[in-house]
Write a protein that holds these residues in place. Structure first.
Motif, PDB file in Angstrom:
ATOM      1  N   TRP A  34       0.839  -1.189   0.000  1.00  0.00           N
ATOM      2  CA  TRP A  34       0.000   0.000   0.000  1.00  0.00           C
ATOM      3  C   TRP A  34       0.878   1.244   0.000  1.00  0.00           C
ATOM      4  CZ3 TRP A  34      -4.931   0.865  -0.912  1.00  0.00           C
ATOM      5  CH2 TRP A  34      -5.845  -0.185  -0.761  1.00  0.00           C
ATOM      6  N   TYR A  35       0.454   2.242  -0.801  1.00  0.00           N
ATOM      7  CA  TYR A  35       1.138   3.514  -0.885  1.00  0.00           C
ATOM      8  C   TYR A  35       0.108   4.636  -0.714  1.00  0.00           C
ATOM      9  CZ  TYR A  35       4.753   0.762  -3.238  1.00  0.00           C
ATOM     10  OH  TYR A  35       5.689  -0.180  -3.557  1.00  0.00           O
ATOM     11  N   ARG A  36       0.601   5.760  -0.251  1.00  0.00           N
ATOM     12  CA  ARG A  36      -0.207   6.968  -0.314  1.00  0.00           C
ATOM     13  C   ARG A  36       0.533   7.989  -1.178  1.00  0.00           C
ATOM     14  NH1 ARG A  36      -1.034  10.086   5.255  1.00  0.00           N
ATOM     15  NH2 ARG A  36      -1.447  11.790   3.793  1.00  0.00           N
ATOM     16  N   GLN A  37      -0.236   8.730  -1.971  1.00  0.00           N
ATOM     17  CA  GLN A  37       0.338   9.722  -2.866  1.00  0.00           C
ATOM     18  C   GLN A  37      -0.130  11.099  -2.454  1.00  0.00           C
ATOM     19  OE1 GLN A  37      -0.796   9.399  -7.010  1.00  0.00           O
ATOM     20  NE2 GLN A  37       0.778  10.797  -7.682  1.00  0.00           N
ATOM     21  N   ASP A  38       0.820  11.971  -2.182  1.00  0.00           N
ATOM     22  CA  ASP A  38       0.519  13.343  -1.788  1.00  0.00           C
ATOM     23  C   ASP A  38       1.310  14.298  -2.679  1.00  0.00           C
ATOM     24  OD1 ASP A  38       0.727  11.708   1.165  1.00  0.00           O
ATOM     25  OD2 ASP A  38      -1.108  12.835   0.731  1.00  0.00           O
ATOM     26  N   PRO A  39       0.715  15.421  -3.069  1.00  0.00           N
ATOM     27  CA  PRO A  39       1.402  16.354  -3.970  1.00  0.00           C
ATOM     28  C   PRO A  39       2.767  16.775  -3.430  1.00  0.00           C
ATOM     29  CG  PRO A  39      -0.896  16.974  -3.697  1.00  0.00           C
ATOM     30  CD  PRO A  39      -0.634  15.874  -2.705  1.00  0.00           C
ATOM     31  N   PHE A  90      -2.896   3.903  -3.175  1.00  0.00           N
ATOM     32  CA  PHE A  90      -2.722   2.888  -4.211  1.00  0.00           C
ATOM     33  C   PHE A  90      -2.288   1.568  -3.591  1.00  0.00           C
ATOM     34  CE2 PHE A  90      -3.288   5.146  -8.092  1.00  0.00           C
ATOM     35  CZ  PHE A  90      -2.902   6.444  -7.847  1.00  0.00           C
ATOM     36  N   CYS A  91      -2.889   0.520  -4.086  1.00  0.00           N
ATOM     37  CA  CYS A  91      -2.453  -0.829  -3.773  1.00  0.00           C
ATOM     38  C   CYS A  91      -1.655  -1.346  -4.971  1.00  0.00           C
ATOM     39  CB  CYS A  91      -3.670  -1.716  -3.527  1.00  0.00           C
ATOM     40  SG  CYS A  91      -3.304  -3.422  -3.129  1.00  0.00           S
ATOM     41  N   PRO A 105      -6.276   1.144  -9.277  1.00  0.00           N
ATOM     42  CA  PRO A 105      -6.724   2.436  -9.805  1.00  0.00           C
ATOM     43  C   PRO A 105      -6.700   3.576  -8.798  1.00  0.00           C
ATOM     44  CG  PRO A 105      -8.591   1.041  -9.340  1.00  0.00           C
ATOM     45  CD  PRO A 105      -7.383   0.200  -9.110  1.00  0.00           C
ATOM     46  N   GLY A 106      -6.497   3.253  -7.525  1.00  0.00           N
ATOM     47  CA  GLY A 106      -6.425   4.306  -6.520  1.00  0.00           C
ATOM     48  C   GLY A 106      -7.739   4.505  -5.781  1.00  0.00           C
ATOM     49  N   THR A 107      -7.628   4.938  -4.535  1.00  0.00           N
ATOM     50  CA  THR A 107      -8.776   5.295  -3.689  1.00  0.00           C
ATOM     51  C   THR A 107      -8.517   6.684  -3.132  1.00  0.00           C
ATOM     52  OG1 THR A 107      -9.268   3.011  -3.048  1.00  0.00           O
ATOM     53  CG2 THR A 107     -10.039   4.768  -1.573  1.00  0.00           C
TER      54      THR A 107
END
Lengths: 112, 111
Positions: A34-39, A90-91, A105-107
């Motif tokens: 699991w990842y998190r995407q932040d600007p 994202f997984c 596809p992202g949540t």
């Protein structure tokens, strides 16, 4: 079709209300993450799993839990969400040793 | 600390211009290197990867990258960009069981 699926795709919730984001892959991959995407920060790894019942912390695990009871599923659990967990999640999965990760596809999660 | 640095956060180019996106990493020893692309509204896709051997690797859609070990760099290149290359590009390094991403470079190609 080989794919990684995530549900829900969009979620708005309130602080403190427990939630689970599901992730499932149909490629028989051993490795899931699991990842998190932040600007401005890119993607940061939260947790990963090498196989069933084997999980480990990534770089930003605080406030998150995971479980890997089945090979295909790797749910992300937020026991008490806070606004700083508002992010795009994202997984991903990969075959052990193949290194290339396939992303879901992202949540998009918003915590108010 | 482990890190992957991407030099530019935003790049704007005209169609047919050449592209080079910089990526540097701070690990020693053996690393596996990747470039991923995220088109607007889509999930990440692998562009190319380097494990060993020829330091010049070719990926999909005309992209290539060069691994320079002495400079800890893995720069992405494309000789002539198209409007459809508008996307965010991420460099990533696999170190052990973890995949560490750079902050990303947003590329906008003007038609």
């Amino acid at each position: 079709e080989a794919q990684v699926t995530q549900n829900p795709r969009y979620l708005i919730t309130v602080t403190g209300k427990k939630l689970t984001v599901t992730c499932s892959q149909n490629m028989n991959h051993e490795y899931m993450s699991w990842y998190r995407q932040d600007p401005g920060l890119g993607l940061r790894q939260i947790y990963y799993s090498m196989n069933v019942e084997v999980t480990d912390k990534g770089d930003v695990p605080e406030g998150y839990k995971v479980s890997r009871k089945e090979k295909r599923n790797f749910p992300l659990i937020l026991e008490s969400p806070s606004p700083n967990q508002t992010s795009l999640y994202f997984c991903a999965s990969s075959s052990f040793g193949a290194y290339e990760q396939y992303f879901g596809p992202g949540t998009r999660l918003t915590v108010t | 600390a482990q890190s992957v640095s991407q030099h530019n956060h935003h790049v704007i180019l005209s169609e047919a211009a050449s592209l080079e996106l910089g990526c540097n990493y701070s690990y020693g020893g053996t690393v596996n290197l990747f470039w991923y692309v995220q088109y607007p509204g889509q999930h990440l896709q692998l562009l190319l990867k380097y494990f060993s051997g020829d330091p010049l690797v070719k990926g999909i859609k005309g992209f290539e990258a060069e691994f320079i070990k002495s400079k800890f760099s893995f720069n992405l290149r494309k000789p002539s960009v198209q409007w459809s290359d508008t996307a965010e590009y991420f460099c990533a390094v696999k170190r052990g069981n973890k995949l560490v991403f750079g902050a990303g470079t947003i590329l906008r190609v003007k038609s």
